[in-house]
Design an enzyme around this catalytic site. Structure first.
Site, PDB file in Angstrom:
ATOM      1  N   TYR A 143       0.821  -1.208   0.000  1.00  0.00           N
ATOM      2  CA  TYR A 143       0.000   0.000   0.000  1.00  0.00           C
ATOM      3  C   TYR A 143       0.856   1.260   0.000  1.00  0.00           C
ATOM      4  O   TYR A 143       0.422   2.318  -0.443  1.00  0.00           O
ATOM      5  CB  TYR A 143      -0.904   0.042   1.243  1.00  0.00           C
ATOM      6  N   LYS A 192       3.065 -15.381   2.676  1.00  0.00           N
ATOM      7  CA  LYS A 192       3.250 -16.139   1.428  1.00  0.00           C
ATOM      8  C   LYS A 192       4.753 -16.433   1.317  1.00  0.00           C
ATOM      9  O   LYS A 192       5.420 -16.033   0.354  1.00  0.00           O
ATOM     10  CB  LYS A 192       2.718 -15.311   0.239  1.00  0.00           C
ATOM     11  N   ASP A 248      -6.367  -6.863   4.439  1.00  0.00           N
ATOM     12  CA  ASP A 248      -7.498  -6.224   3.762  1.00  0.00           C
ATOM     13  C   ASP A 248      -8.414  -7.295   3.178  1.00  0.00           C
ATOM     14  O   ASP A 248      -9.631  -7.283   3.369  1.00  0.00           O
ATOM     15  CB  ASP A 248      -6.977  -5.303   2.655  1.00  0.00           C
ATOM     16  N   ASP A 252     -12.302  -8.927   4.761  1.00  0.00           N
ATOM     17  CA  ASP A 252     -13.587  -8.928   4.035  1.00  0.00           C
ATOM     18  C   ASP A 252     -14.176 -10.334   4.022  1.00  0.00           C
ATOM     19  O   ASP A 252     -15.384 -10.521   4.183  1.00  0.00           O
ATOM     20  CB  ASP A 252     -13.398  -8.459   2.578  1.00  0.00           C
TER      21      ASP A 252
END
Ligand code: IPM
Ligand code: MG
Length: 357
Positions: A143, A192, A248, A252
């Site tokens: 980001y 990851k 993020d 959700d």
């Protein structure tokens, strides 16, 4: 009487409606528990672009830095979707997080017994419910990394970069370990590491810190597997710690299995006295101004503010209990009402919560 100054960032879409709901609930709880709140509105997002040509005016940043705490609705909408990246409403959200040093984002996702039927997962999967705290890193990673355009192998290309320092990983991991310590003492670090170098540093740093928290059970999970495990067996999770973008996405997903994204509050914290409280959902421009939005995520964000920013746990618990009661009594906003069940408006849902405080 204790006095708290709250900066209000109503923002765009349903932002103004849900912030106004939370303000009404705060005022009501304040009367009950002798807390005096002053609310000062500031412009952010598309509303700020329209009024002064930039998504995050300096007065907004200064107002938030000077306030005791900040309550935010949501930003963004189709009207501003074609602006350049650095002028978009969303840029203001990143800007205020950065300006306030809010590197921690706490996103609790739990299944309310009353909403079991709204959960899209099979009944046997959520038999035991779930109660997850997602600790999302909020001021680093892709980001905030270098981005732009350049000439690549196939002509012009765009790029964004993920970078994490040991310091950034360690400070968010510390919050996660401390959080786990106060809960069921299980921490899953999601990365990851089979592909990304940042994830390998992430994993190494989290494991080094684990030595200081022998009472917390730490495990690692790859993000693709985590996305699957969240819908396969969500009750296995207690605290999750992960990077900005993975957090993020996974939050959700976690919100949807609670029944609705309209339910999830969040607290963004700096490690010091600064904090910003906001629902995890967006500005929902399709239902903006229609008195249809679910105010619960914002109301619960206000409860998190009372707890984390002001240490007013009695008042915070009163709000949480009132929301529980309203749901248990079967009241639903449109996002939660299924099969034609009659839905309350934003204002009606807020009234119900206030009546039960
Ligand atoms: C969130 C939102 C924001 C984010 C967007 C609007 C920039 O999705 O708070 O989850 O990605 O952080
Ligand atoms: Mg998001």
């Amino acid at each position: 009487m204790k006095q708290y100054n709250i900066a209000l960032l109503r923002g765009d879409g349903i932002g103004p409606e849900i912030v106004d709901s939370a303000v009404r609930v705060l005022k009501a709880v304040g009367e009950k528990y002798s807390l005096a709140f002053t609310f000062t509105p500031y412009l952010i997002g598309g509303a700020a672009i329209d009024a002064c040509g930039e998504p995050l005016p300096k007065t907004t940043v200064e107002g938030c830095l000077a306030a005791d705490s900040v309550l935010l609705g949501a930003v963004g909408g189709p009207k501003w979707d074609n602006l350049a990246g650095n002028l978009r409403p969303e840029k203001a959200l990143l800007g205020i997080r950065e300006a306030m040093g809010l590197f921690t984002n706490l996103r609790p996702a739990k299944l309310y017994p009353a909403l079991k039927d709204e959960c899209p997962l099979r009944a046997d999967i959520v038999e035991n419910g779930f109660d997850i705290m997602i600790v999302r890193e909020l001021t680093g990673g892709i980001y905030f990394g270098e981005r732009g355009y350049r000439e690549g192998k196939y002509g012009q290309e765009a790029f964004d970069t993920e970078a994490y320092s040991r310091m950034e990983i360690e400070r968010i991991a510390r919050v996660a370990f401390e959080t786990a310590r106060k809960r069921r003492k299980k921490l899953v670090s999601i990365d990851k590491a089979n592909v990304l170098e940042t994830s390998r540093l992430w994993r190494k740093t989290v494991h080094e810190l684990a030595a200081e928290y022998p009472d917390v059970e730490l495990s690692d999970m790859l993000v693709d597997n985590a996305a699957m495990q969240l819908v396969r067996n969500p009750s296995q999770f207690d605290v999750i710690v992960t990077s900005n973008m993975f957090g993020d996405i996974l939050s959700d997903e976690a919100s949807q299995i609670t029944g609705s994204i309209g339910m999830l509050p969040s607290a963004s914290l700096s490690g010091g006295s600064r904090g910003l409280y906001e629902p995890i959902h967006g500005s929902a421009p399709d239902i903006a101004g229609q008195n249809k939005a679910n105010p619960i995520a914002t109301v619960l964000s206000a409860a998190m503010m009372l707890l984390y920013a002001f240490n007013e746990s009695t008042a915070a618990n009163a709000i949480v209990a009132a929301v529980d009661k309203v749901l248990n009594e079967g009241y639903r906003t449109a996002d939660l009402a299924r099969g034609g069940a009659s839905a309350l408006t934003t204002v009606e849902m807020t009234d119900k919560i206030i009546e039960r405080l």
